[in-house]
Structure formats: structure tokens, C-alpha cells
Design a protein around this motif. Structure first.
Motif, short mmCIF file in Angstrom:
data_model
loop_
_atom_site.label_atom_id
_atom_site.label_comp_id
_atom_site.label_asym_id
_atom_site.label_seq_id
_atom_site.Cartn_x
_atom_site.Cartn_y
_atom_site.Cartn_z
N LYS A 74 26.55 7.63 0.96
CA LYS A 74 26.61 6.91 2.24
C LYS A 74 28.07 6.59 2.60
O LYS A 74 28.47 6.72 3.75
CB LYS A 74 25.80 5.63 2.16
N GLU A 75 28.85 6.20 1.62
CA GLU A 75 30.24 5.83 1.87
C GLU A 75 31.16 7.05 2.04
O GLU A 75 32.10 7.01 2.82
CB GLU A 75 30.77 4.98 0.71
N ASN A 76 30.90 8.11 1.30
CA ASN A 76 31.80 9.26 1.29
C ASN A 76 31.34 10.44 2.12
O ASN A 76 32.18 11.21 2.59
CB ASN A 76 32.03 9.72 -0.16
N TYR A 77 30.06 10.64 2.24
CA TYR A 77 29.51 11.79 2.97
C TYR A 77 28.30 11.37 3.79
O TYR A 77 27.17 11.68 3.43
CB TYR A 77 29.09 12.90 2.00
N PRO A 78 28.50 10.67 4.91
CA PRO A 78 27.35 10.28 5.73
C PRO A 78 26.59 11.52 6.22
O PRO A 78 27.21 12.52 6.59
CB PRO A 78 27.94 9.49 6.87
N LEU A 79 25.29 11.47 6.16
CA LEU A 79 24.44 12.62 6.49
C LEU A 79 24.73 13.25 7.85
O LEU A 79 24.84 14.48 7.93
CB LEU A 79 22.96 12.23 6.39
N PRO A 80 24.89 12.49 8.92
CA PRO A 80 25.17 13.16 10.20
C PRO A 80 26.44 14.01 10.16
O PRO A 80 26.49 15.09 10.73
CB PRO A 80 25.33 11.99 11.19
N GLY A 81 27.45 13.57 9.47
CA GLY A 81 28.69 14.34 9.37
C GLY A 81 28.50 15.65 8.63
O GLY A 81 29.12 16.66 8.95
N ILE A 82 27.64 15.64 7.64
CA ILE A 82 27.37 16.85 6.87
C ILE A 82 26.52 17.83 7.68
O ILE A 82 26.85 19.00 7.80
CB ILE A 82 26.66 16.51 5.54
N VAL A 83 25.44 17.34 8.24
CA VAL A 83 24.52 18.19 8.98
C VAL A 83 25.20 18.82 10.19
O VAL A 83 25.02 20.00 10.47
CB VAL A 83 23.26 17.39 9.40
N ASP A 84 26.02 18.04 10.88
CA ASP A 84 26.69 18.55 12.08
C ASP A 84 27.72 19.63 11.77
O ASP A 84 28.09 20.41 12.65
CB ASP A 84 27.38 17.41 12.84
N ASN A 85 28.20 19.68 10.54
CA ASN A 85 29.26 20.62 10.19
C ASN A 85 28.84 21.71 9.20
O ASN A 85 29.69 22.48 8.74
CB ASN A 85 30.45 19.85 9.61
#
Length: 74
Positions: free
Chosen positions: A26-37
Motif C-alpha cells: 500500500k505504501e510502496n506500490y498502490p494498486l491503481p499505479g500498478i494496474v494503470d502502468n
């Protein structure tokens, strides 16, 4: 991708040493940031992501069942 991931990068070490794997992500790799990229990641970045997820799953399976990680608010 059949060989085991044995890298010892700092991110994986931090993940393995974290008390709470879910908070770490949650602190280092929020899910929306991963999925969007996802479509923009190189093969090396995808392998790294798989390695981190594998380390996270291994860590979770060693410590508690999934029910031990989930907090039920009532």
C-alpha cells in the motif's frame, strides 16, 4: 519464467523484512499505479514485479493464514 526468482534487490529485502506485507505494498506500490502502468513495463520490470509478488505470497503463507491478515470491523 520457470526458474526461481533469487534476486536480492533492496525492495525485495525490505518486503521480506516488513511486518505487514499488505501495508508495504500500500505504501510502496498502490494498486491503481500498478494496474494503470502494466502495459508500459519492460520484461525486466515485469519479472521484478513477479518476483516481489512471489516473495509477498511466500511471506504471507509462512506467517498466517489469509484470515489472520484480514481485519473484520464490526
Amino acid at each position: 519464467m520457470d526458474e526461481p526468482f533469487t534476486c536480492t534487490c533492496q525492495m525485495k529485502t525490505d518486503l521480506e523484512n516488513s511486518a505487514d506485507v499488505f501495508s508495504f505494498f500500500k505504501e510502496n506500490y498502490p494498486l491503481p499505479g500498478i494496474v494503470d502502468n502494466l502495459n508500459k513495463l519492460s520484461n525486466k520490470e515485469l519479472r521484478c514485479a513477479c518476483c516481489l509478488m512471489g516473495a509477498a505470497l511466500f511471506s504471507i503463507s509462512r506467517k498466517k493464514t489469509i484470515w489472520g491478515w484480514l481485519k473484520i470491523k464490526g
